[in-house]
Design an enzyme around this catalytic site. Structure first.
Site, mmCIF file in Angstrom:
data_model
loop_
_atom_site.group_PDB
_atom_site.id
_atom_site.type_symbol
_atom_site.label_atom_id
_atom_site.label_comp_id
_atom_site.label_asym_id
_atom_site.label_seq_id
_atom_site.Cartn_x
_atom_site.Cartn_y
_atom_site.Cartn_z
ATOM 1 N N ASP A 1 -24.876 -22.231 22.418
ATOM 2 C CA ASP A 1 -25.579 -20.950 22.222
ATOM 3 C C ASP A 1 -25.530 -20.036 23.457
ATOM 4 O OD1 ASP A 1 -26.261 -22.144 19.841
ATOM 5 O OD2 ASP A 1 -28.286 -22.674 20.461
ATOM 6 N N ARG B 1 -12.459 -6.810 -0.196
ATOM 7 C CA ARG B 1 -13.850 -7.272 -0.215
ATOM 8 C C ARG B 1 -14.554 -7.029 1.112
ATOM 9 N NH1 ARG B 1 -12.461 -13.198 -2.712
ATOM 10 N NH2 ARG B 1 -12.883 -12.699 -4.892
ATOM 11 N N HIS C 1 -21.626 -26.358 11.623
ATOM 12 C CA HIS C 1 -21.343 -27.306 12.699
ATOM 13 C C HIS C 1 -19.865 -27.388 13.069
ATOM 14 C CE1 HIS C 1 -25.367 -28.306 11.408
ATOM 15 N NE2 HIS C 1 -25.541 -28.798 12.617
ATOM 16 N N ARG D 1 -19.345 -26.615 16.520
ATOM 17 C CA ARG D 1 -19.750 -27.560 17.571
ATOM 18 C C ARG D 1 -18.778 -28.724 17.707
ATOM 19 N NH1 ARG D 1 -25.849 -28.306 16.601
ATOM 20 N NH2 ARG D 1 -25.318 -30.497 16.444
#
Ligand code: F6P
Length: 344
Positions: free
Chosen positions: A129, A164, A274, A277
């Protein structure tokens, strides 16, 4: 200094193993044995550890995750767990402990260090983060940004083919660092972060302006912690973890639904979760983690307990652990202004 413990706590991130390798190699050059504590503070509370030999860290530089395992265990939830952690530190015959973690793990490290019950602690900041104020960058961030950027690149082609709007939900909890960096790098048309409340009217107006200008598709990068004006966080579960955090997630779906309803432009969303990560660390993160690991062991050798390693500019320095847990480091607004130059 003869025996030094090491643990990794909180969400894993690429580069943890490179830190462990740096610590173990620096320790072995100084005839210090490193004791790996399993699953963060849980292993210290439950007395689960084993020695890490210098040979065993040979191939872990490139490996994501953590060979030590991790958990979100907070020993301060129960006073008896703090007592057990202190007792087990002694049972393991540790002279010092290196705690690698984000604000939660470092918060525990800071308290244990301050309480002065004989635990000599040095800390290493980590999180994808990048929200720790005491360091310019945490390792894991650069890798996560790379993964999110690649995802945005890929979404461009499918969004363009189908005319889109594609919304991509990106991790980072209450700070928009990963979204901002990957949004800029991936050329997202709108970047929505927790630091700025989302205005759905403005978002839709921007998309309609793009459409009117003949731009056939749009990509929106949104942080999992972003909120609408007067809105709440989108959460997956209402329950809090042992550090009092909610599990964020769902804003991408919510936003895509609102956009389609209001603009009538076909809209899809993707949640990176995830994936950001996992896997191998980038070369930047491998270098930063290696420097952090070696520096952490240097701090132990210098007996600078209560300190954590930190990147300041291009230097790796030592700062008090409490600086790492003080305030949430939110995004640099000058960088956000740069990003806004490209919004329609
Ligand atoms: O703090 C790292 C992080 O990946 C956040 O970006 C995310 O909100 C959270 O952890 C997810 O946690 P968990 O792995 O417990 O689902």
């Amino acid at each position: 200094m003869a025996r030094v413990g090491i643990l990794t706590g909180g969400g894993d991130c690429p580069g943890l193993n490179a830190v462990i390798r740096g610590v173990v190699r620096k320790a072995s050059r100084n005839n210090i044995t490193v004791v790996g504590i399993k699953d963060g503070w849980k292993g210290l509370v439950q007395n689960i550890s084993s020695e890490i030999s210098p040979d065993s860290v040979s191939d872990i530089l490139q490996k994501g995750g953590t060979i030590l395992g991790t958990s979100r265990t907070n020993p301060y939830k129960k006073p008896e767990d703090v007592a057990k952690a202190i007792e087990n530190y002694k049972k393991m015959k540790l002279d010092a402990l290196i705690a690698i973690g984000g604000e939660d793990t470092l918060g525990v490290a800071n308290k244990l260090s301050k309480e002065n019950k004989g635990l000599n602690i040095v800390a290493v900041p980590k999180t994808i983060d990048n929200d720790l104020s005491a360091t310019d960058f945490t390792f894991g961030f650069n890798t996560a940004v790379g993964i999110a950027t690649e995802a945005i690149d890929r979404l461009h082609t499918t969004a363009e083919s189908h005319h889109r709007v594609m919304v991509v939900e990106i991790m980072g909890r209450h700070a928009g660092w990963i979204t901002l960096y990957s949004g800029i790098a991936g050329g997202a048309h709108l970047i929505l972060i927790p630091e700025i409340k989302m205005d759905i009217d403005e978002i839709c107006a921007s998309l309609m302006r793009r459409k009117a200008a003949g731009k056939g598709y749009s990509i929106i990068a949104v942080s999992e912690g972003a909120t609408f004006k007067e809105g709440q966080f989108a959460t997956q579960e209402k329950e809090l973890d042992s550090f009092g955090h909610v599990r964020l997630g769902g804003i991408g779906e919510m936003l895509a639904g609102e956009i389609e309803k209001r603009t009538k432009i076909e809209t899809r969303y993707a949640v990176l979760g995830h994936i950001q990560r996992g896997g191998t660390p980038s070369s930047f993160d491998r270098v930063l983690s290696t420097r952090f690991g070696v520096k952490a062991m240097e701090l132990v050798l210098e007996k600078r307990f209560g300190f954590m390693v930190s990147l300041r500019g291009t230097d790796v320095v030592a700062v008090p652990i409490e600086e790492g847990v003080g305030t949430l480091k939110t995004v640099d607004m000058k960088l956000y202004d740069t990003a806004k130059t490209f919004f329609d």
